[in-house]
Write a protein that holds these residues in place. Structure first.
Motif, short mmCIF file in Angstrom:
data_model
loop_
_atom_site.label_atom_id
_atom_site.label_comp_id
_atom_site.label_asym_id
_atom_site.label_seq_id
_atom_site.Cartn_x
_atom_site.Cartn_y
_atom_site.Cartn_z
N LEU A 110 11.38 3.85 8.39
CA LEU A 110 12.64 3.64 7.67
C LEU A 110 12.42 3.67 6.16
O LEU A 110 13.20 4.30 5.42
CB LEU A 110 13.26 2.30 8.07
N ALA A 111 11.36 3.03 5.69
CA ALA A 111 11.06 3.02 4.26
C ALA A 111 10.80 4.43 3.74
O ALA A 111 11.25 4.80 2.65
CB ALA A 111 9.87 2.11 3.98
N ARG A 112 10.07 5.24 4.52
CA ARG A 112 9.78 6.61 4.11
C ARG A 112 11.07 7.44 4.07
O ARG A 112 11.29 8.23 3.14
CB ARG A 112 8.78 7.25 5.07
N ARG A 188 6.83 5.96 -2.82
CA ARG A 188 6.37 4.82 -2.03
C ARG A 188 5.13 4.24 -2.68
O ARG A 188 4.49 4.87 -3.51
CB ARG A 188 6.07 5.24 -0.59
N GLU A 189 4.77 3.03 -2.28
CA GLU A 189 3.59 2.38 -2.82
C GLU A 189 2.32 3.00 -2.24
O GLU A 189 2.30 3.44 -1.09
CB GLU A 189 3.62 0.87 -2.53
N TYR A 190 1.27 3.02 -3.03
CA TYR A 190 -0.01 3.55 -2.59
C TYR A 190 -0.70 2.54 -1.69
O TYR A 190 -0.81 1.36 -2.02
CB TYR A 190 -0.88 3.85 -3.81
N ASP A 191 -1.18 3.01 -0.52
CA ASP A 191 -1.79 2.09 0.45
C ASP A 191 -3.31 2.08 0.39
O ASP A 191 -3.96 1.42 1.20
CB ASP A 191 -1.33 2.43 1.87
N GLY A 192 -3.88 2.80 -0.57
CA GLY A 192 -5.33 2.84 -0.70
C GLY A 192 -6.00 3.95 0.09
O GLY A 192 -7.19 4.22 -0.10
N LEU A 193 -5.26 4.61 0.98
CA LEU A 193 -5.83 5.64 1.84
C LEU A 193 -5.13 6.99 1.72
O LEU A 193 -5.72 8.03 2.00
CB LEU A 193 -5.79 5.19 3.31
N ASP A 194 -3.88 6.98 1.33
CA ASP A 194 -3.05 8.19 1.30
C ASP A 194 -3.65 9.23 0.35
O ASP A 194 -3.95 8.95 -0.80
CB ASP A 194 -1.65 7.80 0.83
N ARG A 195 -3.80 10.47 0.84
CA ARG A 195 -4.42 11.54 0.07
C ARG A 195 -3.40 12.54 -0.49
O ARG A 195 -3.77 13.59 -1.00
CB ARG A 195 -5.43 12.28 0.95
#
Length: 234
Positions: A110-112, A188-195
């Motif tokens: 939903l957020a995406r 969206r916020e960065y989750d530390g893994l998203d490339r």
């Protein structure tokens, strides 16, 4: 008026879960099980956003996305279960706007969806319409036409690549963090893994002729972010 979403997913239970959740949050959802029926449905119903699973009977999500982009200008979000699929979604420039990794968490989805629709609406509202062109040496960016020229030759950029290049160019000479880009450009916020950002920077460097091993135009500042070098375009 409710936003209309076309959902292509062959897992009936998952599709019903997603459909119910999105319905509860104010969306109209059209569901299709078969990949070979998605494009005709999109042409018929003109959805605001399309959600595609990659593995579908009749036609896979990659081919559907390519066909959609011949006429559909709205956002496309893809479901994937494998790292290799993520690389393909980002690397083949199919026209997908975002991806969600299975197993699907409805709140994340939903957020995406909301972020993609907000970004699309902002583009429609023409927030860049009053902004003048940006020029750095032989590089010219034209926000109204959403085009880029280097040495008077047009650069073939996707909409997302243009957004990222424009964002960096507006902040020329400043280090921009990955977190900032995710929030302001990706939505969206960065989750530390998203490339996603790394892949788009890589694509931009390739199209701009910037050496990926020793970039001089779009530099990586290790541990901090990226830097658009204003004097590098002369």
């Amino acid at each position: 008026m409710k936003k209309r979403i076309l959902l292509a997913e062959d897992d009936q239970k998952l599709a019903q879960l997603i459909k119910d959740y999105l319905n509860q949050n104010g969306f109209e959802v059209i569901h299709e099980l078969r990949g070979d029926r998605v494009v005709p449905l999109a042409q018929k119903h003109s959805p605001d956003l399309v959600i595609l699973d990659i593995m579908l009977p009749g036609k896979d999500g990659f081919d559907i996305c390519k066909d959609l982009r011949k006429f559909f200008r709205g956002p496309v979000l893809m479901f994937t279960a494998r790292q290799s699929d993520i690389d393909q979604v980002l690397g083949l420039e199919l026209g997908a706007d975002d991806y969600v990794v299975k197993p699907i968490e409805p709140r994340v989805l939903l957020a995406r969806v909301q972020a993609l629709l907000r970004r699309t609406q902002a583009e429609k509202d023409g927030r860049q319409e009053t902004v003048e062109n940006l020029s750095f040496g032989e590089l010219t960016l034209k926000p109204k036409a959403r085009t880029a020229q280097l040495s008077e030759s047009a650069i073939d950029l996707t909409s997302h690549e243009f957004d990222l290049l424009w964002y960096l160019a507006e902040r020329a000479g400043q280090v921009v963090t990955r977190e900032q880009i995710h929030r302001d450009v990706i939505g969206r916020e960065y989750d530390g893994l998203d490339r996603t950002v790394d892949m788009r920077i890589s694509h931009l460097r390739k199209k701009l002729g910037d050496d990926h091993q020793k970039p001089e135009l779009l530099k990586t500042v290790w541990g901090k972010g990226y830097l658009f070098v204003p004097e590098g375009w002369n």
